[in-house]
Motif scaffolding. Sequence first.
Motif, PDB file in Angstrom:
ATOM      1  N   ASP A  63      50.429  71.237  44.871  1.00 44.82           N
ATOM      2  CA  ASP A  63      49.003  71.561  44.832  1.00 44.82           C
ATOM      3  C   ASP A  63      48.202  70.822  45.904  1.00 44.82           C
ATOM      4  OD1 ASP A  63      49.549  73.181  42.603  1.00 44.82           O
ATOM      5  OD2 ASP A  63      49.244  71.507  41.225  1.00 44.82           O
ATOM      6  N   GLY A  64      48.767  70.701  47.108  1.00 45.27           N
ATOM      7  CA  GLY A  64      48.065  70.076  48.214  1.00 45.27           C
ATOM      8  C   GLY A  64      48.050  68.553  48.179  1.00 45.27           C
ATOM      9  N   ILE A  65      48.726  67.961  47.205  1.00 45.34           N
ATOM     10  CA  ILE A  65      48.795  66.501  47.081  1.00 45.34           C
ATOM     11  C   ILE A  65      50.201  66.063  47.476  1.00 45.34           C
ATOM     12  CG2 ILE A  65      48.647  64.534  45.492  1.00 45.34           C
ATOM     13  CD1 ILE A  65      45.970  65.893  45.741  1.00 45.34           C
ATOM     14  N   THR A  66      50.296  64.985  48.249  1.00 44.42           N
ATOM     15  CA  THR A  66      51.589  64.386  48.595  1.00 44.42           C
ATOM     16  C   THR A  66      51.908  63.314  47.559  1.00 44.42           C
ATOM     17  OG1 THR A  66      51.235  64.776  50.951  1.00 44.42           O
ATOM     18  CG2 THR A  66      52.874  63.095  50.347  1.00 44.42           C
ATOM     19  N   TYR A  67      53.085  63.408  46.983  1.00 41.51           N
ATOM     20  CA  TYR A  67      53.543  62.431  45.988  1.00 41.51           C
ATOM     21  C   TYR A  67      54.711  61.632  46.548  1.00 41.51           C
ATOM     22  CZ  TYR A  67      50.928  64.991  42.419  1.00 41.51           C
ATOM     23  OH  TYR A  67      49.934  65.582  41.694  1.00 41.51           O
ATOM     24  N   TYR A  68      54.693  60.326  46.289  1.00 39.55           N
ATOM     25  CA  TYR A  68      55.843  59.457  46.537  1.00 39.55           C
ATOM     26  C   TYR A  68      56.303  58.992  45.165  1.00 39.55           C
ATOM     27  CZ  TYR A  68      54.542  59.302  51.440  1.00 39.55           C
ATOM     28  OH  TYR A  68      54.242  59.646  52.733  1.00 39.55           O
ATOM     29  N   GLN A  69      57.593  59.112  44.888  1.00 45.15           N
ATOM     30  CA  GLN A  69      58.107  58.764  43.562  1.00 45.15           C
ATOM     31  C   GLN A  69      59.300  57.835  43.678  1.00 45.15           C
ATOM     32  OE1 GLN A  69      58.268  61.968  40.740  1.00 45.15           O
ATOM     33  NE2 GLN A  69      60.019  61.104  39.676  1.00 45.15           N
ATOM     34  N   PHE A  70      59.353  56.868  42.755  1.00 44.81           N
ATOM     35  CA  PHE A  70      60.494  55.965  42.680  1.00 44.81           C
ATOM     36  C   PHE A  70      60.768  55.629  41.226  1.00 44.81           C
ATOM     37  CE2 PHE A  70      56.873  53.169  42.690  1.00 44.81           C
ATOM     38  CZ  PHE A  70      57.245  52.067  41.934  1.00 44.81           C
ATOM     39  N   ASP A  71      61.983  55.141  40.969  1.00 42.42           N
ATOM     40  CA  ASP A  71      62.424  54.856  39.609  1.00 42.42           C
ATOM     41  C   ASP A  71      62.965  53.427  39.544  1.00 42.42           C
ATOM     42  OD1 ASP A  71      63.803  54.637  37.175  1.00 42.42           O
ATOM     43  OD2 ASP A  71      64.544  56.688  37.259  1.00 42.42           O
ATOM     44  N   ALA A  81      56.548  48.868  43.615  1.00 40.81           N
ATOM     45  CA  ALA A  81      55.199  49.406  43.404  1.00 40.81           C
ATOM     46  C   ALA A  81      54.287  48.986  44.548  1.00 40.81           C
ATOM     47  CB  ALA A  81      54.633  48.941  42.066  1.00 40.81           C
ATOM     48  N   MET A  82      54.363  47.727  44.954  1.00 43.68           N
ATOM     49  CA  MET A  82      53.523  47.253  46.053  1.00 43.68           C
ATOM     50  C   MET A  82      53.862  47.990  47.350  1.00 43.68           C
ATOM     51  SD  MET A  82      51.392  45.278  44.834  1.00 43.68           S
ATOM     52  CE  MET A  82      50.983  43.952  43.747  1.00 43.68           C
ATOM     53  N   ALA A  83      55.153  48.200  47.607  1.00 46.58           N
ATOM     54  CA  ALA A  83      55.559  48.941  48.804  1.00 46.58           C
ATOM     55  C   ALA A  83      55.020  50.368  48.750  1.00 46.58           C
ATOM     56  CB  ALA A  83      57.088  48.949  48.928  1.00 46.58           C
ATOM     57  N   GLY A  84      55.132  50.995  47.590  1.00 50.79           N
ATOM     58  CA  GLY A  84      54.664  52.373  47.445  1.00 50.79           C
ATOM     59  C   GLY A  84      53.156  52.506  47.494  1.00 50.79           C
ATOM     60  N   LEU A  85      52.449  51.544  46.929  1.00 51.45           N
ATOM     61  CA  LEU A  85      50.984  51.620  46.916  1.00 51.45           C
ATOM     62  C   LEU A  85      50.399  51.535  48.321  1.00 51.45           C
ATOM     63  CD1 LEU A  85      50.215  49.540  43.724  1.00 51.45           C
ATOM     64  CD2 LEU A  85      49.705  51.971  44.081  1.00 51.45           C
ATOM     65  N   ARG A  86      51.134  50.961  49.270  1.00 52.12           N
ATOM     66  CA  ARG A  86      50.660  50.923  50.666  1.00 52.12           C
ATOM     67  C   ARG A  86      50.548  52.331  51.240  1.00 52.12           C
ATOM     68  NH1 ARG A  86      54.604  46.600  51.075  1.00 52.12           N
ATOM     69  NH2 ARG A  86      53.514  44.652  50.758  1.00 52.12           N
ATOM     70  N   LEU A  87      51.238  53.302  50.630  1.00 48.06           N
ATOM     71  CA  LEU A  87      51.203  54.690  51.108  1.00 48.06           C
ATOM     72  C   LEU A  87      50.014  55.464  50.555  1.00 48.06           C
ATOM     73  CD1 LEU A  87      54.987  55.375  50.437  1.00 48.06           C
ATOM     74  CD2 LEU A  87      53.949  54.777  52.641  1.00 48.06           C
ATOM     75  N   VAL A  88      49.380  54.944  49.523  1.00 52.49           N
ATOM     76  CA  VAL A  88      48.263  55.639  48.862  1.00 52.49           C
ATOM     77  C   VAL A  88      46.978  55.252  49.600  1.00 52.49           C
ATOM     78  CG1 VAL A  88      47.056  56.037  46.680  1.00 52.49           C
ATOM     79  CG2 VAL A  88      49.513  55.571  46.673  1.00 52.49           C
ATOM     80  N   THR A  89      46.721  55.968  50.703  1.00 47.87           N
ATOM     81  CA  THR A  89      45.602  55.614  51.569  1.00 47.87           C
ATOM     82  C   THR A  89      44.415  56.563  51.456  1.00 47.87           C
ATOM     83  OG1 THR A  89      46.673  56.825  53.352  1.00 47.87           O
ATOM     84  CG2 THR A  89      47.067  54.437  53.255  1.00 47.87           C
ATOM     85  N   ASP A  90      44.587  57.655  50.708  1.00 50.37           N
ATOM     86  CA  ASP A  90      43.460  58.559  50.479  1.00 50.37           C
ATOM     87  C   ASP A  90      43.726  59.399  49.236  1.00 50.37           C
ATOM     88  OD1 ASP A  90      44.858  61.040  51.181  1.00 50.37           O
ATOM     89  OD2 ASP A  90      44.690  60.397  53.256  1.00 50.37           O
TER      90      ASP A  90
END
Length: 115
Positions: free
Chosen positions: A26-34, A47-56
């Motif tokens: 739906d036009g959103i880019t998701y990064y997922q990890f387990d 989580a800290m590594a992944g949160l660096r990707l959440v820029t907008d």
Amino acid sequence: MENLPENAQKVEVEGATVDFYKYEKDGITYYQFDTSRCGPPEPMVNAMAGLRLVTDSNVKLVMINHKKPMGLLDKIGENYDIDIENLPDGNVKLVFSYKPEASEKANLSEVSCHG
């Protein structure tokens, strides 16, 4: 990894110790990890590594963990919108979304939770 759409692709994320996957919906880019099979400090580190990707607001981070990561939530909870879902297998799914005027202030370099 379960719960991934067919269009998910494995991606390299700097500082991560588990596999990350990227997909669009739906036009959103998701990064997922387990990190459901990992012990501390791996859930926090990833989580800290992944949160660096959440820029907008068009990017979200999905974390699958064995329990609600209270140390992480205490640390960055005010910086992101977070949806938490209990999964049927007993794990927890957290979806972190960008929060204007707040996400930029998150300290993502400190990976211990002091909890």
